[in-house]
Design an enzyme around this catalytic site. Structure first.
Site, PDB file in Angstrom:
ATOM      1  N   GLY A 125       0.776  -1.235   0.000  1.00  0.00           N
ATOM      2  CA  GLY A 125       0.000   0.000   0.000  1.00  0.00           C
ATOM      3  C   GLY A 125       0.807   1.283   0.000  1.00  0.00           C
ATOM      4  O   GLY A 125       0.368   2.293   0.552  1.00  0.00           O
ATOM      5  N   ILE A 138      -9.941  -6.738 -13.069  1.00  0.00           N
ATOM      6  CA  ILE A 138     -11.251  -6.103 -12.880  1.00  0.00           C
ATOM      7  C   ILE A 138     -12.235  -6.643 -13.915  1.00  0.00           C
ATOM      8  O   ILE A 138     -12.008  -6.507 -15.123  1.00  0.00           O
ATOM      9  CB  ILE A 138     -11.141  -4.565 -13.011  1.00  0.00           C
ATOM     10  CG1 ILE A 138     -10.057  -4.027 -12.067  1.00  0.00           C
ATOM     11  CG2 ILE A 138     -12.495  -3.920 -12.712  1.00  0.00           C
ATOM     12  CD1 ILE A 138     -10.277  -4.343 -10.611  1.00  0.00           C
ATOM     13  N   HIS A 172       0.508   2.200 -13.378  1.00  0.00           N
ATOM     14  CA  HIS A 172       1.314   1.098 -13.925  1.00  0.00           C
ATOM     15  C   HIS A 172       2.784   1.514 -13.920  1.00  0.00           C
ATOM     16  O   HIS A 172       3.118   2.632 -14.329  1.00  0.00           O
ATOM     17  CB  HIS A 172       0.880   0.754 -15.346  1.00  0.00           C
ATOM     18  CG  HIS A 172       1.621  -0.409 -15.911  1.00  0.00           C
ATOM     19  ND1 HIS A 172       1.349  -1.711 -15.553  1.00  0.00           N
ATOM     20  CD2 HIS A 172       2.657  -0.478 -16.789  1.00  0.00           C
ATOM     21  CE1 HIS A 172       2.185  -2.519 -16.184  1.00  0.00           C
ATOM     22  NE2 HIS A 172       2.981  -1.794 -16.940  1.00  0.00           N
TER      23      HIS A 172
END
Length: 213
Positions: free
Chosen positions: A12, A94, A110
């Site tokens: 994270g 997704i 990315h």
């Protein structure tokens, strides 16, 4: 106020960059309404809890099949109904159903300069390993909108990072995060939150665009 859901799978660090930018005022008119992870042990969840942000976890392997997971994932996001979904190191593919439901409302970071080293199979250290193997002199990061393809949506920002002769995949990964990812992802969120980004003919238009930010 732009309500965002941040989707993560690991440590994270990009989530932390967003949290810090909101708290120090670099990102305005924005709040994180939810952090989702597909990994119960993701340190990103601890980062969220430390800042009082709601967390949700759905693990694909805990469902009967992928379709069941995809449906639960879809229902979670529909119920939350964020203004923007931010893929910040999310390794879950997704589903098309979600992409269509949130068309123009999902962005991804990315770790390369798209269209180089992107697409199916290019994630994490693999991206940097391939860049070094190819011998490119410049890499970087890209923030883009998500469409039905893999890393094919309209590009918002890119930031270049020079590759050093002694770089390893890990040192390159860290420098790209520090010099590119943690800068362009919060910036993109701030501009979206303040209505300065639009898409025309599959090209992102930015009001008062400053390439030297």
């Amino acid at each position: 106020m732009l309500n965002i859901a941040v989707l993560v799978s690991g440590g994270g660090t990009n989530l932390q960059a967003i949290i810090d930018a909101i708290e120090n005022g670099t990102v305005t008119n924005t709040r994180i309404s939810m952090v989702y992870s597909n990994n119960r042990n993701a340190f990103a969840l601890e980062r969220a809890k430390k800042h009082g942000i709601k967390t949700e976890v759905l693990v694909p392997k805990e469902f009967e099949n992928r379709d069941a997971f995809n449906e639960a994932f879809y229902e979670l996001l529909i119920k939350e109904n964020p203004d923007l979904i931010v893929l910040a190191g999310c390794l879950v593919v997704i589903p098309e159903k979600i992409v269509k439901a949130f068309k123009g409302r999902i962005i991804n970071i990315h770790p390369s300069l798209i269209p180089s080293f992107c697409g199916t199979g290019f994630y994490g250290l693999k991206v940097h390993e391939e860049a070094l193997k190819r011998g490119v002199r410049v890499s970087g990061a890209t923030v883009h909108f998500v469409d039905e393809g893999t890393d094919t949506g309209p590009i918002i920002f890119q930031k270049a990072v020079y590759i050093r002769p002694d770089d390893t995949a890990k040192t390159l990964q860290q420098r790209i995060m520090e010099q590119a990812e943690w800068k362009i992802l919060p910036k993109a969120i701030d501009l979206i939150a303040n209505g300065k980004i639009s898409i025309k003919d599959n090209i992102v238009e930015i009001e008062d665009y400053d390439p030297e930010f």
